[in-house]
Write an enzyme that holds these catalytic residues in place. Structure first.
Site, PDB file in Angstrom:
ATOM      1  N   CYS A  42      34.168  -3.540   1.051  1.00  0.00           N
ATOM      2  CA  CYS A  42      35.057  -2.559   1.673  1.00  0.00           C
ATOM      3  C   CYS A  42      34.267  -1.295   2.024  1.00  0.00           C
ATOM      4  O   CYS A  42      33.290  -0.953   1.364  1.00  0.00           O
ATOM      5  CB  CYS A  42      36.212  -2.207   0.734  1.00  0.00           C
ATOM      6  SG  CYS A  42      37.428  -1.099   1.489  1.00  0.00           S
ATOM      7  N   ASP A  44      35.247   1.623   1.593  1.00  0.00           N
ATOM      8  CA  ASP A  44      35.609   2.677   0.631  1.00  0.00           C
ATOM      9  C   ASP A  44      34.358   3.311   0.009  1.00  0.00           C
ATOM     10  O   ASP A  44      33.436   2.604  -0.414  1.00  0.00           O
ATOM     11  CB  ASP A  44      36.497   2.050  -0.454  1.00  0.00           C
ATOM     12  CG  ASP A  44      37.178   3.092  -1.332  1.00  0.00           C
ATOM     13  OD1 ASP A  44      36.453   3.875  -1.977  1.00  0.00           O
ATOM     14  OD2 ASP A  44      38.410   3.113  -1.383  1.00  0.00           O
ATOM     15  N   ARG A  46      33.839   4.537  -2.753  1.00  0.00           N
ATOM     16  CA  ARG A  46      33.649   4.373  -4.203  1.00  0.00           C
ATOM     17  C   ARG A  46      33.018   3.038  -4.581  1.00  0.00           C
ATOM     18  O   ARG A  46      32.837   2.765  -5.769  1.00  0.00           O
ATOM     19  CB  ARG A  46      34.997   4.537  -4.906  1.00  0.00           C
ATOM     20  CG  ARG A  46      35.613   5.905  -4.694  1.00  0.00           C
ATOM     21  CD  ARG A  46      37.081   5.916  -5.075  1.00  0.00           C
ATOM     22  NE  ARG A  46      37.858   5.042  -4.197  1.00  0.00           N
ATOM     23  CZ  ARG A  46      39.165   4.819  -4.348  1.00  0.00           C
ATOM     24  NH1 ARG A  46      39.821   5.384  -5.341  1.00  0.00           N
ATOM     25  NH2 ARG A  46      39.798   4.024  -3.509  1.00  0.00           N
ATOM     26  N   HIS A  98      38.069  -4.548  -4.068  1.00  0.00           N
ATOM     27  CA  HIS A  98      38.184  -3.628  -5.212  1.00  0.00           C
ATOM     28  C   HIS A  98      39.646  -3.281  -5.450  1.00  0.00           C
ATOM     29  O   HIS A  98      40.424  -3.128  -4.504  1.00  0.00           O
ATOM     30  CB  HIS A  98      37.364  -2.351  -4.975  1.00  0.00           C
ATOM     31  CG  HIS A  98      37.843  -1.519  -3.831  1.00  0.00           C
ATOM     32  ND1 HIS A  98      38.606  -0.392  -3.995  1.00  0.00           N
ATOM     33  CD2 HIS A  98      37.702  -1.675  -2.492  1.00  0.00           C
ATOM     34  CE1 HIS A  98      38.880   0.127  -2.816  1.00  0.00           C
ATOM     35  NE2 HIS A  98      38.349  -0.635  -1.877  1.00  0.00           N
ATOM     36  N   CYS A 101      42.399  -0.575  -3.525  1.00  0.00           N
ATOM     37  CA  CYS A 101      41.988  -0.562  -2.107  1.00  0.00           C
ATOM     38  C   CYS A 101      43.121  -0.014  -1.229  1.00  0.00           C
ATOM     39  O   CYS A 101      44.211  -0.594  -1.160  1.00  0.00           O
ATOM     40  CB  CYS A 101      41.615  -1.975  -1.654  1.00  0.00           C
ATOM     41  SG  CYS A 101      41.014  -2.025   0.048  1.00  0.00           S
TER      42      CYS A 101
HETATM   43 ZN   LIG Z   1      39.094  -0.776   0.032  1.00  0.00          ZN
END
Ligand SMILES: [Zn+2]
Length: 198
Positions: A42, A44, A46, A98, A101
């Site tokens: 992803c 993202d 993090r 994750h 998400c």
């Molecule tokens: Zn995500």
């Protein structure tokens, strides 16, 4: 210091630390790549692939998008998969989602994010397909976690079902396809499944 300047300053420190460890580090890096792994994760902020796995430059070939998707019609993701499997000859393809998400959560709701809604329709379809199973879970956070896992499994299925992977399985008995989930609350990766050449 302006925040973006911090990045450039940190880069200089990173270069120096690499050179202290190995004076030829960048000379070797510039000669080519032979990564053993393709990481599909992803976007993202993090879930940084290299940090999570302790990998160094040259070890991971990385593709990231919102929701770690490999739609059967997505030329971008499939081009990455093709290059990694046919040219880099990776031994493992890792699809990593994750918990927490935002892409998956949004697909569970009716929102208006413009173009992103069209992209996340891939996950919304999955949500509808599994509606009766998800309805048995007590609260939204459990349904969210479950849909994160279902999404990873669907993307593993898409990778494993691609003509690119079938060809490599028939001819070279690789790659293995892995489905993982990162738990942001602990930092640990969890293995959901591994597909071996059929
Ligand atoms: Zn995500």
């Amino acid at each position: 210091m302006l925040t973006y300047r911090k990045l450039l300053a940190a880069n200089k420190e990173w270069v120096q630390s690499k050179l202290e460890q190995r004076p030829d580090f960048f000379k070797e890096l510039s000669q080519g790549q032979r990564p053993e792994f393709l990481w599909i994760g992803c976007a993202d902020s993090r879930v940084p692939a290299e940090d999570l796995t302790g990998c160094q430059p040259g070890e991971l070939f990385v593709h990231r998008n919102v929701g770690n998707l490999v739609p059967e019609s997505d030329v971008n993701a499939l081009s990455v998969l093709q290059f990694a499997v046919e040219h880099l000859k990776v031994k493992h393809v890792i699809v990593c989602g994750h918990y927490g998400c935002g892409g998956v959560l949004h697909a569970m709701k009716h929102g208006d994010l413009g173009l992103l809604d069209a992209w996340l329709a891939n996950i919304r379809t999955l949500y509808v397909e599994h509606a009766s199973e998800l309805a048995t879970l007590d609260d939204e956070s459990q349904r969210w976690d479950r849909l994160v896992e279902l999404n990873v499994r669907r993307q593993v299925r898409n990778v494993a079902g691609s003509a690119i992977v079938h060809k490599a399985w028939n001819e070279e008995q690789r790659p293995l396809i892995h489905g993982w989930v990162c738990d942001l609350k602990t930092g640990y990766l969890k293995e959901l499944e591994t597909r071996t050449p059929e």
